[in-house]
Design an enzyme around this catalytic site. Structure first.
Site, PDB file in Angstrom:
ATOM      1  N   SER A 131      84.937  68.311  24.168  1.00  0.00           N
ATOM      2  CA  SER A 131      85.835  69.181  23.398  1.00  0.00           C
ATOM      3  C   SER A 131      86.133  68.482  22.079  1.00  0.00           C
ATOM      4  CB  SER A 131      87.123  69.462  24.180  1.00  0.00           C
ATOM      5  OG  SER A 131      87.824  68.263  24.451  1.00  0.00           O
ATOM      6  N   HIS A 183      85.788  70.500  30.834  1.00  0.00           N
ATOM      7  CA  HIS A 183      85.422  69.322  31.626  1.00  0.00           C
ATOM      8  C   HIS A 183      85.210  69.631  33.106  1.00  0.00           C
ATOM      9  CE1 HIS A 183      87.445  66.354  28.575  1.00  0.00           C
ATOM     10  NE2 HIS A 183      86.383  66.944  28.092  1.00  0.00           N
ATOM     11  N   GLU A 239      93.407  68.864  30.896  1.00  0.00           N
ATOM     12  CA  GLU A 239      93.838  67.632  31.562  1.00  0.00           C
ATOM     13  C   GLU A 239      95.301  67.708  32.020  1.00  0.00           C
ATOM     14  OE1 GLU A 239      92.976  64.388  28.815  1.00  0.00           O
ATOM     15  OE2 GLU A 239      91.110  65.364  28.213  1.00  0.00           O
ATOM     16  N   GLU A 293      86.212  63.601  34.174  1.00  0.00           N
ATOM     17  CA  GLU A 293      87.026  62.395  34.014  1.00  0.00           C
ATOM     18  C   GLU A 293      87.589  61.894  35.341  1.00  0.00           C
ATOM     19  OE1 GLU A 293      89.743  63.124  30.750  1.00  0.00           O
ATOM     20  OE2 GLU A 293      88.087  63.110  29.318  1.00  0.00           O
ATOM     21  N   ASP A 310      96.973  67.655  28.524  1.00  0.00           N
ATOM     22  CA  ASP A 310      96.191  67.923  27.312  1.00  0.00           C
ATOM     23  C   ASP A 310      95.462  69.230  27.544  1.00  0.00           C
ATOM     24  OD1 ASP A 310      94.536  68.159  25.169  1.00  0.00           O
ATOM     25  OD2 ASP A 310      93.271  66.420  25.639  1.00  0.00           O
ATOM     26  N   GLU A 321      99.456  66.963  24.624  1.00  0.00           N
ATOM     27  CA  GLU A 321      98.456  66.665  23.596  1.00  0.00           C
ATOM     28  C   GLU A 321      97.770  67.955  23.161  1.00  0.00           C
ATOM     29  OE1 GLU A 321      95.687  63.624  24.908  1.00  0.00           O
ATOM     30  OE2 GLU A 321      94.080  64.561  23.749  1.00  0.00           O
ATOM     31  N   ASP A 338      95.323  65.301  18.785  1.00  0.00           N
ATOM     32  CA  ASP A 338      93.980  64.754  19.047  1.00  0.00           C
ATOM     33  C   ASP A 338      92.990  65.421  18.089  1.00  0.00           C
ATOM     34  OD1 ASP A 338      91.471  64.066  20.022  1.00  0.00           O
ATOM     35  OD2 ASP A 338      91.675  65.104  21.925  1.00  0.00           O
ATOM     36  N   LYS A 372      90.945  57.791  19.133  1.00  0.00           N
ATOM     37  CA  LYS A 372      89.609  57.713  19.739  1.00  0.00           C
ATOM     38  C   LYS A 372      88.704  57.055  18.698  1.00  0.00           C
ATOM     39  CE  LYS A 372      89.558  62.004  22.507  1.00  0.00           C
ATOM     40  NZ  LYS A 372      89.441  63.482  22.346  1.00  0.00           N
ATOM     41  N   SER A 423      92.582  56.600  23.738  1.00  0.00           N
ATOM     42  CA  SER A 423      91.840  57.487  24.638  1.00  0.00           C
ATOM     43  C   SER A 423      90.352  57.167  24.754  1.00  0.00           C
ATOM     44  CB  SER A 423      91.997  58.925  24.134  1.00  0.00           C
ATOM     45  OG  SER A 423      91.151  59.811  24.831  1.00  0.00           O
ATOM     46  N   HIS A 424      89.844  57.348  25.928  1.00  0.00           N
ATOM     47  CA  HIS A 424      88.403  57.375  26.212  1.00  0.00           C
ATOM     48  C   HIS A 424      87.837  58.702  25.724  1.00  0.00           C
ATOM     49  CE1 HIS A 424      89.085  59.830  30.157  1.00  0.00           C
ATOM     50  NE2 HIS A 424      89.901  60.189  29.197  1.00  0.00           N
ATOM     51  N   ARG A 425      86.548  58.970  25.968  1.00  0.00           N
ATOM     52  CA  ARG A 425      85.962  60.293  25.783  1.00  0.00           C
ATOM     53  C   ARG A 425      85.540  60.816  27.150  1.00  0.00           C
ATOM     54  NH1 ARG A 425      85.707  61.953  20.356  1.00  0.00           N
ATOM     55  NH2 ARG A 425      85.826  63.937  21.455  1.00  0.00           N
ATOM     56  N   SER A 426      85.282  62.120  27.220  1.00  0.00           N
ATOM     57  CA  SER A 426      84.847  62.659  28.515  1.00  0.00           C
ATOM     58  C   SER A 426      83.467  62.124  28.903  1.00  0.00           C
ATOM     59  CB  SER A 426      84.866  64.180  28.491  1.00  0.00           C
ATOM     60  OG  SER A 426      84.196  64.674  27.352  1.00  0.00           O
ATOM     61  N   LYS A 479      94.941  56.726  27.932  1.00  0.00           N
ATOM     62  CA  LYS A 479      94.381  57.587  28.977  1.00  0.00           C
ATOM     63  C   LYS A 479      92.907  57.270  29.071  1.00  0.00           C
ATOM     64  CE  LYS A 479      93.106  61.721  26.283  1.00  0.00           C
ATOM     65  NZ  LYS A 479      93.018  63.178  26.304  1.00  0.00           N
TER      66      LYS A 479
HETATM   67  P1  PGA Z   1      86.600  64.955  24.915  1.00  0.00           P
HETATM   68  O1  PGA Z   1      87.970  65.198  25.664  1.00  0.00           O
HETATM   69  O2  PGA Z   1      86.257  63.521  25.006  1.00  0.00           O
HETATM   70  O3  PGA Z   1      85.655  65.854  25.640  1.00  0.00           O
HETATM   71  O4  PGA Z   1      86.821  65.381  23.480  1.00  0.00           O
HETATM   72  C1  PGA Z   1      89.042  64.323  25.592  1.00  0.00           C
HETATM   73  C2  PGA Z   1      90.247  64.946  24.935  1.00  0.00           C
HETATM   74  O5  PGA Z   1      90.227  66.121  24.508  1.00  0.00           O
HETATM   75  O6  PGA Z   1      91.252  64.266  24.802  1.00  0.00           O
HETATM   76 ZN    ZN Z   2      92.517  65.801  23.741  1.00  0.00          ZN
END
Ligand code: PGA
Ligand code: ZN
Length: 437
Positions: free
Chosen positions: A39, A154, A163, A206, A241, A294, A321, A346, A373-376, A397
């Site tokens: 996303s 996801h 999320e 995730e 989120d 988020e 985000d 990110k 944050s990580h990524r998916s 997260k």
């Molecule tokens: P993404 O999702 O890594 O698929 O962008 C994570 C988020 O939206 O926070």
């Molecule tokens: Zn997000």
């Protein structure tokens, strides 16, 4: 000094290609892997994919070649410790506003690997090196925000929001927060199995469960039920989120909470205006122990964000985000219109560690929160664990306490907490005080 630059194509947690970089110095060879989102925000730095039929177009051979043939010769002989100078060379070499020439996936891998090489040269852990690079804020063990119910793009269910987090801010240490999170995760699994049957315990991208539910409020209820059943009422709060850009329909200017359903099954009641969405979140926050939201509205809808922040911003951290894409220039816009009170960080959204730190500093100056944050799409690289402690952001997260591409970050944080020993500060209820501990 850098004596060799290498890269290769590896696969991420969804089985898609991604870039791995190796930098060699007199101290050894240092590796970094680049993550990838699903996303993604419109303003993210560009991830270069090859196109064509190989890997269904998702190959990263071009980005790998950009590291080896273009970036490599330009940074050969440079000091890996000077991450700012290395990032500058790559930015100049790229010359585009969005890293579209070399690819953020090429540039970021080099930037991260340089941090590891720099840390090794100074004979210090990565988090100590990154802490100095950021101007030595107080190092803090974060509250882990566990994404235990997956929806949106996801997961293969009709849940529109992406999320749903368990946030164990009442724990007394990171180690205890992991225990609380894991126990509640497994309690939730039992609840899901009982309510909806065995197939509801399958997990999404995730590591959170992806039960066959379509109502976000039901997901919030399930988390509260699991927290109560696990015995952690008051110690674990919740967050979400919804990744609202995915539910936003540009043509109508409205949010469609049935966007994943076939058209025949969509209901008019699931279409919301920005104002209705703001009211919806205000209602949810009054009914459930929500402390973090988020992207509660679309990435171009600064107005709805600002309305929600004005109404809920005291009790709830409102995080941008896709709204900001870790881009200092866009964060400035959010600051000027008070769109949120926090930013998601990110590293691959912006593409260099230097620029990610610059965005972080802007937020700290505003007394905003910063949520790492990580990524998916992830790898076994645990870089963001060190980065979170180094910046003292107070929370991060990186998925559910399940699946090793998520756990490798949490497990690295367990090691760091042990390493810090009696000096370790756990953010707990102060998780919003990013960079101000
Ligand atoms: P993404 O999702 O890594 O698929 O962008 C994570 C988020 O939206 O926070
Ligand atoms: Zn997000």
């Amino acid at each position: 000094t850098i004596t060799k630059v290498h890269a290769r194509e590896i696969l991420d947690s969804r089985g898609n290609p991604t870039v791995e970089v190796e930098l060699t110095t007199a101290d050894g060879t240092f590796r970094a892997d680049v993550p990838s989102g699903a996303s993604t925000g419109e303003n993210e730095a560009m991830e270069i994919r090859d196109g064509g039929s190989r890997y269904l177009g998702k190959g990263v051979a071009t980005a790998v070649d950009n590291v080896i043939s273009t970036i490599g010769p330009a940074i050969m002989g440079m000091d890996a410790q000077d991450v700012a100078a290395l990032d500058k060379v790559m930015l100049d070499l790229d010359g585009t506003p969005n890293k579209g020439k070399l690819g953020a996936n090429a540039i970021l891998g080099v930037s991260m690997a340089a941090c590891r090489a720099g840390a090794a040269h100074r004979k210090e852990p990565l988090y100590v090196f990154l802490n100095r690079l950021a101007g030595s804020p107080t190092m803090v063990m974060p509250v882990p925000c566990f994404n235990c119910i997956n929806g949106g793009v996801h997961a293969g269910n009709y849940l529109p929001f992406q999320e749903f987090f368990l946030i164990p801010l009442g724990a007394s240490s990171f180690k205890e927060a992991m225990q609380l999170g894991s126990e509640t995760y497994h309690t939730l699994k039992g609840l899901l199995k009982k309510k909806y049957g065995l197939d509801s315990t399958a997990v999404g991208d995730e590591g959170g469960f992806a039960p066959r539910i379509d109502s976000p409020e039901e997901a919030l209820k399930l988390l509260v039920e699991a927290i109560d059943a696990a015995g952690y009422t008051g110690k674990i709060m919740i967050g979400s989120d919804p990744a609202s850009s995915e539910t936003y329909d540009k043509a109508s200017g409205k949010y469609n909470l049935d966007f994943k359903k076939p058209e025949g099954e969509q209901t008019p009641a699931s279409i919301k205006s920005g104002d209705e969405l703001v009211s919806y979140w205000v209602e949810m926050a009054s009914k459930y122990p929500i402390v973090l939201l988020e992207d509660p509205a679309d990435e171009n809808d600064f107005e709805s964000h600002a309305k929600l922040t004005a109404r809920l911003g005291g009790a709830v951290e409102i995080v941008g985000d896709d709204l900001y894409c870790t881009n200092p220039a866009i964060v400035e816009r959010g600051i000027s219109c008070k769109a949120t009170n926090a930013m998601l960080l990110k590293v691959n959204q912006i593409g260099t560690i230097s620029e990610a730190i610059a965005a972080y500093k802007l937020c700290v100056d505003q007394e905003w929160g910063v949520f790492v944050s990580h990524r998916s799409g992830e790898t076994e690289d645990s870089f963001i664990a060190d980065l979170t402690v180094a910046l003292g952001t107070g929370h991060l997260k990186t998925g559910a306490p399940c699946r090793s591409e998520r756990l490798c970050k949490y497990n690295q944080l367990l090691r760091i907490e042990e390493d810090l020993g009696s000096n370790a500060i756990f953010a707990g209820k102060d998780f919003r005080k990013s960079g101000r501990f």
